[in-house]
Design an enzyme around this catalytic site. Structure first.
Site, mmCIF file in Angstrom:
data_model
loop_
_atom_site.group_PDB
_atom_site.id
_atom_site.type_symbol
_atom_site.label_atom_id
_atom_site.label_comp_id
_atom_site.label_asym_id
_atom_site.label_seq_id
_atom_site.Cartn_x
_atom_site.Cartn_y
_atom_site.Cartn_z
ATOM 1 N N GLU A 1 -10.473 -1.727 4.830
ATOM 2 C CA GLU A 1 -9.276 -1.779 5.784
ATOM 3 C C GLU A 1 -9.870 -1.781 7.171
ATOM 4 O O GLU A 1 -9.351 -2.374 8.081
ATOM 5 C CB GLU A 1 -8.127 -0.695 5.370
ATOM 6 C CG GLU A 1 -7.145 -0.715 6.375
ATOM 7 C CD GLU A 1 -5.845 0.151 5.800
ATOM 8 O OE1 GLU A 1 -4.845 -0.034 6.458
ATOM 9 O OE2 GLU A 1 -6.357 1.113 5.212
ATOM 10 N N SER B 1 0.383 6.576 2.539
ATOM 11 C CA SER B 1 0.827 7.795 3.123
ATOM 12 C C SER B 1 2.068 8.428 2.791
ATOM 13 O O SER B 1 2.875 7.672 2.180
ATOM 14 C CB SER B 1 1.120 7.332 4.526
ATOM 15 O OG SER B 1 0.042 6.698 5.341
ATOM 16 N N SER C 1 3.569 -0.653 3.282
ATOM 17 C CA SER C 1 3.327 -2.228 4.055
ATOM 18 C C SER C 1 4.022 -3.391 2.747
ATOM 19 O O SER C 1 3.289 -3.470 1.752
ATOM 20 C CB SER C 1 2.048 -2.590 4.466
ATOM 21 O OG SER C 1 1.443 -1.639 5.365
ATOM 22 N N GLN D 1 0.852 -1.156 0.064
ATOM 23 C CA GLN D 1 0.034 -0.116 0.026
ATOM 24 C C GLN D 1 0.701 1.130 0.104
ATOM 25 O O GLN D 1 1.670 1.551 0.834
ATOM 26 C CB GLN D 1 -0.800 -0.017 1.418
ATOM 27 C CG GLN D 1 -1.853 1.320 1.085
ATOM 28 C CD GLN D 1 -2.910 1.174 2.343
ATOM 29 O OE1 GLN D 1 -2.284 1.516 3.620
ATOM 30 N NE2 GLN D 1 -3.943 0.484 2.264
ATOM 31 N N GLY D 2 0.625 2.078 -1.054
ATOM 32 C CA GLY D 2 1.636 3.445 -1.005
ATOM 33 C C GLY D 2 0.519 4.535 -1.082
ATOM 34 O O GLY D 2 0.026 5.204 -2.151
#
Length: 382
Positions: free
Chosen positions: A246, A131, A163, A128-129
């Site tokens: 999520e 933040s 992550s 996951q990109g």
């Protein structure tokens, strides 16, 4: 709410228990937590076992490679696998719990056919990109740029807390495609290959000593327009779909695990006499009641996701209460286990990891704002 199994559900539960009883003893030993190639191999091998046995993607639509069963079967699967101590989704939690459901909801038929079957078969890992160093809780302030160049976007910027980037094949990536638009309206959701030229991964070591997060540096990375989910500049809406999964359903297995941990702590307390402490008994009873209530909320959220396509604001209620209850659980565990908790790797790792739960997937402050505005109808703060 129906709490008992129908005959069909009881049959499914029995067959699943039988399969788990035969399969789990055959699994190799889990790899060291720091061995990410080993963890990827272990987690994807488990996912492949689930796929071959017909248990992968039970609640995903049939045209997305799933089984299309109702929420009750999905919940039974979560209960039984967690109670049996089966492996967690592990390195592909982003693909299975965030990106995959988002693609199933928002993707074109071509995108669903391309991305979803490899996730279910355990062939491709996602990270996951979202933040950035200056855009965490205020995610809409992200500044990673994507400029359209023919049939591709040229992406430049950086991400943090990415992550499982070390072992990922794909990244669900948020980029800014219109710098002049209001910050929530100039964002686009892209699927980016992690082996694309210009992608650099720098692991981050956590307080627990693990490296499941990384910094991600993007230097003119080309991402095909066909790997965009939703319309250009409509990425904030698509992101809310991702975050609803999520917060609403991704922690379902962990809610079951926490109920088991409360029972385990009660047994330990009885064994060493700590159960005579009235305050400790009260804390354990409160935690048991809270995690039972949270599991009922999981059932509600999963049912709502099945009916509406995505979970609602109940996901924020769950995430807020669960993350804080989980921290209290580990505080109580430290009292029960005592000094041994400092020497026991799993207890220490869980307690340190628990500190992040009120921040990850949206801080508790963000969740309270969502609950206040969307459920209670309160005005936005100034």
């Amino acid at each position: 709410m129906k709490l008992g199994d129908t005959p069909a559900e009881a049959d499914f539960r029995g067959r699943l228990r039988e399969w788990l009883g035969k399969t789990l003893p055959e699994l190799p030993a889990a790899p060291d937590p720091g061995d990410w190639p080993g963890r990827r191999a272990y987690d994807t091998a488990w996912q492949r076992r689930l796929f071959d046995a017909g248990y992968a993607g039970l609640h995903w639509p049939v045209d997305a490679g799933g089984k299309g069963v109702g929420p009750s079967m999905h919940l039974i699967f979560l209960e039984e696998t967690e109670r049996a101590g089966a492996p967690y989704v592990g390195a592909n939690f982003v693909g299975l719990l965030h990106a995959g459901p988002t693609v199933a909801t928002e993707g074109t038929p071509e995108q669903r056919a391309r991305f979803l079957p490899p996730i279910l078969r355990g062939e491709e890992i996602w990270c996951q990109g979202f933040s950035e160093p200056d855009a965490g809780s205020d995610l809409a302030a992200l500044r990673t740029r994507a400029v359209r160049d023919g049939d591709a976007y040229v992406v430049t910027g950086s991400k943090i807390w990415t992550s499982h980037a070390e072992v990922a094949d794909w990244c669900e990536l948020l980029v800014r495609t219109d710098p002049d638009a209001p910050k929530h309206r100039g964002i686009t959701w892209l699927a980016m290959r992690m082996d694309a030229p210009g992608v650099t991964v720098r692991p981050l070591r956590t307080l627990a000593g693990t490296t499941e997060f990384a910094e991600l540096f993007l230097d003119e990375v080309r991402v095909p327009v066909g790997d965009r989910l939703g319309a250009e500049n409509d990425g904030w809406r698509v992101t809310m779909v991702t975050l609803s999964f999520e917060r609403g359903t991704a922690f379902a297995s962990e809610a079951v695990a926490c109920r088991r941990e409360v029972r385990r702590l009660a047994r330990l307390a009885r064994a060493d006499g700590a159960f005579d402490d009235l305050e400790l008994r009260r804390e354990l009873a409160l935690l048991s009641a809270e995690f039972t209530a949270l599991w009922r909320l999981v059932q509600w959220n999963v049912s709502e996701a099945a009916a509406r396509g995505v979970p609602g604001a109940g996901g924020s209620v769950f995430k807020l209460r669960f993350s804080e209850a989980r921290q209290r659980l580990h505080d109580v565990a430290a009292r029960v286990v005592g000094a041994d908790a400092l020497l026991d790797g799993p207890w220490t790792a869980q307690r340190l990891q628990g500190l992040s739960y009120t921040i990850a997937a949206g801080t508790s402050q963000i969740q309270r704002n969502i609950v206040a505005q969307r459920l209670l109808g309160l005005p936005k703060g100034r």
